[in-house]
Design a protein around this motif. Structure first.
Motif, PDB file in Angstrom:
ATOM      1  N   CYS B 189       0.767  -1.588  -0.293  1.00  0.00           N
ATOM      2  CA  CYS B 189      -0.323  -0.081   0.098  1.00  0.00           C
ATOM      3  C   CYS B 189       1.207   1.516  -0.136  1.00  0.00           C
ATOM      4  O   CYS B 189       1.998   1.318   1.211  1.00  0.00           O
ATOM      5  CB  CYS B 189      -0.803   0.021   1.784  1.00  0.00           C
ATOM      6  N   PRO B 190       0.685   2.343  -1.193  1.00  0.00           N
ATOM      7  CA  PRO B 190       2.212   2.950  -1.324  1.00  0.00           C
ATOM      8  C   PRO B 190       1.338   4.746  -0.289  1.00  0.00           C
ATOM      9  O   PRO B 190       1.954   5.254   0.285  1.00  0.00           O
ATOM     10  CB  PRO B 190       1.504   4.039  -2.528  1.00  0.00           C
ATOM     11  N   VAL B 191       0.545   4.368   0.625  1.00  0.00           N
ATOM     12  CA  VAL B 191      -0.072   5.362   1.359  1.00  0.00           C
ATOM     13  C   VAL B 191      -1.154   4.998   2.848  1.00  0.00           C
ATOM     14  O   VAL B 191      -0.735   5.227   3.198  1.00  0.00           O
ATOM     15  CB  VAL B 191      -1.442   5.875   0.677  1.00  0.00           C
ATOM     16  N   ALA B 193      -2.775   2.764   4.164  1.00  0.00           N
ATOM     17  CA  ALA B 193      -4.281   2.820   4.475  1.00  0.00           C
ATOM     18  C   ALA B 193      -4.212   1.329   5.116  1.00  0.00           C
ATOM     19  O   ALA B 193      -5.808   1.415   5.679  1.00  0.00           O
ATOM     20  CB  ALA B 193      -4.877   3.418   2.787  1.00  0.00           C
ATOM     21  N   THR B 194      -3.780   0.888   4.403  1.00  0.00           N
ATOM     22  CA  THR B 194      -4.108  -0.609   5.247  1.00  0.00           C
ATOM     23  C   THR B 194      -3.220  -1.136   5.819  1.00  0.00           C
ATOM     24  O   THR B 194      -2.356  -1.062   6.020  1.00  0.00           O
ATOM     25  CB  THR B 194      -4.498  -1.404   4.128  1.00  0.00           C
ATOM     26  N   VAL B 204      -8.413  -1.368   7.580  1.00  0.00           N
ATOM     27  CA  VAL B 204      -8.472  -0.692   5.882  1.00  0.00           C
ATOM     28  C   VAL B 204      -8.678   0.453   6.872  1.00  0.00           C
ATOM     29  O   VAL B 204     -10.488   0.631   7.542  1.00  0.00           O
ATOM     30  CB  VAL B 204      -9.140  -0.964   4.726  1.00  0.00           C
ATOM     31  N   CYS B 209      -8.122   5.276   2.157  1.00  0.00           N
ATOM     32  CA  CYS B 209      -7.764   4.804   0.979  1.00  0.00           C
ATOM     33  C   CYS B 209      -7.198   5.017  -0.487  1.00  0.00           C
ATOM     34  O   CYS B 209      -8.678   6.126  -0.275  1.00  0.00           O
ATOM     35  CB  CYS B 209      -8.563   3.289   0.775  1.00  0.00           C
ATOM     36  N   ILE B 210      -6.570   5.570  -1.293  1.00  0.00           N
ATOM     37  CA  ILE B 210      -6.453   5.588  -2.736  1.00  0.00           C
ATOM     38  C   ILE B 210      -7.215   5.003  -3.613  1.00  0.00           C
ATOM     39  O   ILE B 210      -7.742   5.749  -4.721  1.00  0.00           O
ATOM     40  CB  ILE B 210      -5.405   5.914  -3.369  1.00  0.00           C
ATOM     41  N   GLY B 211      -7.851   3.685  -3.432  1.00  0.00           N
ATOM     42  CA  GLY B 211      -8.527   3.485  -4.467  1.00  0.00           C
ATOM     43  C   GLY B 211      -7.619   2.542  -5.562  1.00  0.00           C
ATOM     44  O   GLY B 211      -7.771   2.169  -6.575  1.00  0.00           O
ATOM     45  N   CYS B 212      -6.099   2.265  -5.645  1.00  0.00           N
ATOM     46  CA  CYS B 212      -4.818   1.842  -6.513  1.00  0.00           C
ATOM     47  C   CYS B 212      -4.780   0.193  -6.375  1.00  0.00           C
ATOM     48  O   CYS B 212      -4.472   0.194  -7.111  1.00  0.00           O
ATOM     49  CB  CYS B 212      -3.518   2.227  -5.994  1.00  0.00           C
ATOM     50  N   ARG B 213      -5.764  -0.241  -5.551  1.00  0.00           N
ATOM     51  CA  ARG B 213      -5.682  -1.914  -6.015  1.00  0.00           C
ATOM     52  C   ARG B 213      -4.603  -2.293  -5.973  1.00  0.00           C
ATOM     53  O   ARG B 213      -4.383  -3.735  -6.397  1.00  0.00           O
ATOM     54  CB  ARG B 213      -6.810  -1.920  -7.412  1.00  0.00           C
ATOM     55  N   TYR B 214      -3.274  -2.056  -5.330  1.00  0.00           N
ATOM     56  CA  TYR B 214      -1.997  -2.896  -4.950  1.00  0.00           C
ATOM     57  C   TYR B 214      -2.686  -3.435  -3.900  1.00  0.00           C
ATOM     58  O   TYR B 214      -2.071  -4.711  -4.727  1.00  0.00           O
ATOM     59  CB  TYR B 214      -1.176  -1.925  -5.071  1.00  0.00           C
ATOM     60  N   CYS B 215      -3.378  -3.662  -3.071  1.00  0.00           N
ATOM     61  CA  CYS B 215      -2.891  -4.731  -2.381  1.00  0.00           C
ATOM     62  C   CYS B 215      -3.837  -5.646  -2.886  1.00  0.00           C
ATOM     63  O   CYS B 215      -4.011  -7.097  -2.409  1.00  0.00           O
ATOM     64  CB  CYS B 215      -3.825  -4.371  -0.855  1.00  0.00           C
ATOM     65  N   ARG B 224      -9.501  -9.375  -1.123  1.00  0.00           N
ATOM     66  CA  ARG B 224      -9.582  -8.047  -0.877  1.00  0.00           C
ATOM     67  C   ARG B 224     -11.119  -7.849  -2.160  1.00  0.00           C
ATOM     68  O   ARG B 224     -10.957  -8.045  -3.093  1.00  0.00           O
ATOM     69  CB  ARG B 224      -8.573  -7.023  -1.167  1.00  0.00           C
ATOM     70  N   VAL B 255     -10.751   0.300  -1.813  1.00  0.00           N
ATOM     71  CA  VAL B 255     -10.796  -1.473  -1.673  1.00  0.00           C
ATOM     72  C   VAL B 255     -10.930  -1.546   0.109  1.00  0.00           C
ATOM     73  O   VAL B 255     -10.813  -1.194   1.148  1.00  0.00           O
ATOM     74  CB  VAL B 255      -9.503  -2.238  -1.825  1.00  0.00           C
TER      75      VAL B 255
HETATM   76  S1  SF4 Z   1      -6.477   0.771  -2.766  1.00  0.00           S
HETATM   77 FE1  SF4 Z   1      -5.478  -0.841  -1.123  1.00  0.00          FE
HETATM   78  S2  SF4 Z   1      -2.583  -0.565  -1.893  1.00  0.00           S
HETATM   79 FE2  SF4 Z   1      -4.334   0.988  -2.355  1.00  0.00          FE
HETATM   80  S3  SF4 Z   1      -4.846   2.626  -1.314  1.00  0.00           S
HETATM   81 FE3  SF4 Z   1      -6.130   1.553  -0.718  1.00  0.00          FE
HETATM   82  S4  SF4 Z   1      -5.488  -0.516   0.752  1.00  0.00           S
HETATM   83 FE4  SF4 Z   1      -3.745   0.975  -0.406  1.00  0.00          FE
END
Ligand code: SF4
Ligand code: SF4
Lengths: 225, 321
Positions: B189-191, B193-194, B204, B209-215, B224, B255
């Motif tokens: 998670c780049p920010v 948020a989790t 979370v 969360c910025i919703g990038c969906r990396y996680c 997730r 997410v």
């Molecule tokens: S989508 Fe997942 S990785 Fe991206 S900001 Fe939200 S919690 Fe972090």
């Protein structure tokens, strides 16, 4: 020169003394720490006992069984009678195992519980009770005692929450826990857990059949890249 | 608050050898900027279109909100009051959003008895209702996978089965978040948020969360879920018993995941999926308690974990009788 030597000696003495002191101090401290740890352990045990303020309640099955009468009375009401109405005055057939050899009342019943006779569990001398393997009587409400004679492995798992459904609290210091009994889930005459029909299904991408058009298209498109 | 903070030094160390655009400061705007620079504006806008949608419905106050772990008690109270009011406005329901914190001395562990699970899916439905999931997609944090006998590789199973269960040549494997002790989702998670809390639950902050969906991509258990749209829940069906880090109604474009029902379990109750299970396959408890059910299972049964080779160290076990 001797003055310097004696000074040197004094410094050395001080060093030794302080080291000895430090060692002494540490050992006293650790003894202290040990004692307090023991005390803590005792306390936490006591508080653990005190904490389990709420019980685990095992739901009891209802009392002696009754049977629904076929037909209805002139007002259209159904009725049931206690099995013991007839069975208390009848001669028990200790060998019987199947419905076919019983009177019409029982024709619809199915029995599929190993190869045991009716009177392995029902009490021939007391039709409102069950019996244990040693012949002693046990109330219908305490049927789990009876089941556990053969199914001790399940009973052991049940005792540790690893068999049978429950609800309520995992933390008994905050509230009680309610558990099913054996016959909540297993019909004692046909104990195999019944088949079920899947109802609810999420609509997510993992629910797409793996050989669906969509996915194949996706892979083809990928290959082109 | 101090002990809930993610370990900064560790994060910094591990981010050094990552190739993804990791941003170490706590500003979402910086991340968005970084994203633009890396990806090219048009592609990025297309990729985050749910995000744009979300941005439209984001108020200034919401955008300025601090990370959960940095909120003071007063700020938290304000945020919660705002969220309750928003739920009232959007869903017409009176809800209570609590801020349930871990119970000291607990580490939650789940176990499922695969000898008795018959794949009926009642847990899936219970999760759907308990956690205020979107009604139109039947979303749930749990998937039950129908597995061919003889393997524990979850990728070999399928979730499309229906009709009468159990089928003779199959067994059923319910999968939800395994609350990993080494969670790859948290790592990526780049920010931040989790993160993982002291009782083991990976949570979370839906507002961070910025919703990038990396996680979502990083999770080996597909645990997730992404909110493609604002969840639809009729007001009379909304579960009013909510918590900030669990089942409050989530915004679009973020997410979410199973939280072991922390709004129940941190109040001593059993999770909703366990209560709904008609076969009694599910066991939940505190592994730090020597007398707990879960301890007995780990000591007395043949226990498996999923994808053990990945080193994620799940707090979720499967066993056979
Ligand atoms: S989508 Fe997942 S990785 Fe991206 S900001 Fe939200 S919690 Fe972090
Ligand atoms: S199961 Fe997936 S979402 Fe849950 S902690 Fe592990 S990696 Fe994260």
């Amino acid at each position: 020169m001797p003055r310097i030597a004696s000074l040197f000696f004094a410094v050395l003495l001080c060093l030794f003394a302080s080291m000895a002191l430090a060692v002494l101090w540490q050992s006293v401290n650790s003894a202290d720490a040990h004692a307090s740890r023991v005390a803590e352990a005792h306390m936490s045990q006591a508080s653990a006992n005190w904490k389990e303020a709420h019980p685990v309640i095992i739901r009891k099955p209802s009392g002696p069984p009754r049977i629904e009468l076929a037909g209805t009375d002139p007002q259209g009401r159904t009725a049931s009678v206690a099995c013991s109405t007839c069975h208390s005055v009848r001669q028990a057939n200790l060998e019987n195992k199947a419905a076919a050899t019983l009177d019409e009342f029982h024709q619809g019943m199915t029995f599929n519980h190993g190869n045991i006779t009716c009177y392995a569990c029902h009490n021939p001398n007391e039709s409102d009770a069950l019996r244990l393997a040693d012949g002693s009587s046990v109330a219908y409400e305490n049927v789990m005692t009876l089941c556990s004679q053969c199914h001790s492995k399940q009973a052991d798992s049940f005792a540790h929450g690893a068999h049978g459904g429950m609800n309520g609290h995992w933390d008994l210091s905050r509230g009680p826990q309610m558990k099913n009994n054996c016959i909540d889930c297993h019909d004692p005459h046909v104990p195999k857990y019944p088949k079920m029909i899947v109802g609810f299904k999420p609509k997510d991408r993992f629910n797409e059949p793996s050989n669906s058009e969509h996915q194949q298209e996706g892979t083809a498109a990928h290959d082109k890249h | 608050m101090t002990n809930t903070e993610p370990n900064n030094t560790q994060q910094a160390e591990s981010s050094a050898n990552r190739s993804l655009p990791i941003v170490e400061n706590f500003t979402r705007r910086a991340v968005v900027k970084g994203g633009f620079a890396t990806l090219g504006a048009a592609a990025f806008v297309a990729a985050v279109s749910p995000l744009r949608q979300a941005a439209k419905s984001t108020t200034a106050v919401e955008f300025m909100q601090q990370h959960y772990t940095e909120l003071s008690p007063e700020q938290k109270a304000d945020v919660i009051a705002r969220l309750e009011a928003e739920t009232k406005e959007k869903y017409g329901a009176d809800v209570t959003i609590a801020d349930d914190r871990p119970i000291p001395g607990t580490k939650f562990v789940y176990a499922i008895n695969l000898s008795v699970c018959n794949g009926n899916g009642k847990c899936v439905e219970a999760c759907h209702k308990e956690n205020n999931h979107d009604r139109s997609t039947n979303q749930s944090y749990i998937r039950v996978i129908e597995m061919p006998k003889g393997t524990m590789d979850m990728e070999k199973g399928s979730t499309t089965y229906s009709g009468i269960v159990p089928k003779d040549d199959k067994f059923y494997l319910p999968v939800q978040c395994q609350q990993c002790d080494e969670p790859p989702c948290v790592e990526v998670c780049p920010v931040k948020a989790t993160w993982k809390e002291e009782d083991g639950i990976v949570v979370v902050d839906y507002n961070w969360c910025i919703g990038c969906r990396y996680c979502e991509a990083a999770c080996p258990y597909h645990a997730r879920r992404f909110n493609w749209k604002q969840p639809e829940v009729p007001s009379e069906e909304l579960n009013p018993d909510q918590s900030y880090l669990s089942n409050r109604v989530r915004p679009v474009g973020v997410v979410e995941k199973c939280t072991y029902c922390l709004h129940r379990t941190r109040r001593g109750k059993l999770p909703a999926c366990l209560e709904a299970c008609p076969t009694g396959a599910r066991v939940f408890g505190n592994i730090l308690d020597k007398n707990s059910n879960i301890r007995w299972i780990l000591e007395n049964k043949r226990v498996y974990i999923l994808k053990e080779e990945l080193g994620t160290k799940p707090a979720f076990f499967y066993y056979f009788d």
